[in-house]
Scaffold this motif. Structure first.
Motif: not given
Length: 360
Positions: A259-288
């Motif tokens: 992705a132009p805005v955040y690609g080639h930087g932190p890993s997906l897991e790191e970015f998801a931990e540090q920001t509100p990005l949520t990649v997962g199941s619908p339940q995970e999105v609900i809880e986050r």
């Protein structure tokens, strides 16, 4: 709680196919996505404003006017209207016109954008970004509320006995959200006028969002508009869902990595931990997403970014089905639990119109 989506309108290569859509394809895809948003029961569709590649939505009012004609219920908004490089007179007239076309189903989010070169393209200086935002909105605010305006400022020619046309629908200006990621001056501006404050909430950790919204709430009360809890707050979010979390991560990873805005930087897991990005199941999105309330309190609008980074239209429409069927109903129910009666709903044209005192 209003729940919807926003689009930045990027034209990005799909990393799994090596193909980018044409500008026409991307524009048409955004229109399809907007109609799908109403179909699945979302409350808001919002789109950004950009004047540089790889983005296509340089004329939000054109697209939103088309969407208004094809929809009946959904609120149409901007995800950014550039208050710094658009003339306030043109904003006043364009969005009053759109109000009439859409029967009041519009509001707008003002911002400075994140593209420095746009300033000289429209005859402005990026070093004056905050003063431009402050002065231009002061004029816009008056143009919607005063039939005849005399004005003199630093950044545009004076106005003498000027009337913006058409006048706002029912005499009620569109509701304004002031969008910002990091500028306390914009939180203060929103608070001063008693307008809404929308925090992008995508690239920054939750503690930063907490501070910015807290500042806005405090200043909203200071300016006499109500208690801090009555301030009007919106948040962005970013999600990708599949039934199984592992499938969501596997499918989204190449899009994130490139992705132009955040690609080639932190890993997906790191970015998801540090920001509100949520990649997962619908339940995970609900809880986050429900967790956002712990950071900012009860708020009024939640918008998700879902069509970006080269994701194909088919995939985005699948995401909207999941959002509308499995996520939004639960979010509405859970956000309503324990919500104090003193916390207002998000303003709409109807509620703003009905709140206007009737002349005796």
């Amino acid at each position: 709680m209003q729940i919807g989506i926003f689009s930045v309108g990027d034209v990005t290569v799909d990393p799994t196919t090596g193909r980018a859509p044409s500008e026409r394809e991307r524009i048409k895809a955004m229109l399809t996505i907007a109609l799908k948003a109403e179909e699945v029961g979302l409350d808001v569709f919002a789109m950004g404003e950009h004047h540089n590649p790889p983005f296509v939505p340089s004329s939000p009012t054109t697209m939103l006017g088309w969407i208004a004609a094809k929809t009946e219920r959904i609120i149409l908004s901007t995800a950014t209207t550039l208050i710094t490089t658009n003339d306030p007179v043109k904003i006043a007239e364009d969005y009053a016109m759109l109000q009439h076309v859409a029967d009041g189903r519009i509001d707008l989010m003002l911002g400075r954008g994140n593209t420095g070169p746009v300033y000289p393209w429209f005859g402005q200086d990026i070093r004056q970004g905050i003063p431009l935002a402050v002065e231009n909105y002061a004029l816009l605010h008056r143009l919607w509320r005063e039939d005849v305006v005399d004005w003199e400022g630093r950044f545009r020619t004076p106005l003498q006995a000027f009337t913006a046309t058409p006048r706002p629908l029912d005499g009620v200006p569109p509701f304004v959200w002031h969008g910002s990621i990091r500028s306390p001056e914009i939180a203060e501006q929103a608070a001063y006028y008693g307008d809404g404050f929308f925090h992008n909430n995508i690239f920054w950790p939750q503690e930063h969002t907490r501070r910015m919204v807290g500042l806005y709430r405090e200043r909203y009360a200071h300016h006499g508009h109500g208690t801090p809890e009555q301030a009007i707050v919106g948040l962005g979010g970013q999600v990708f869902m599949r039934k199984n979390s592992q499938d969501a991560v596997r499918e989204f990873r190449p899009y994130f990595d490139n992705a132009p805005v955040y690609g080639h930087g932190p890993s997906l897991e790191e970015f998801a931990e540090q920001t509100p990005l949520t990649v997962g199941s619908p339940q995970e999105v609900i809880e986050r997403t429900l967790g956002f309330r712990e950071a900012v309190g009860d708020y009024q609008r939640q918008l998700f970014l879902m069509d970006h980074a080269g994701l194909p239209l088919k995939t985005v429409l699948e995401q909207l089905d999941i959002l509308g069927e499995e996520v939004v109903p639960v979010l509405r129910e859970e956000f309503a639990k324990g919500r104090p009666a003193t916390v207002p709903d998000a303003p709409t044209h109807a509620t703003l119109r009905d709140a206007v005192p009737v002349a005796s």
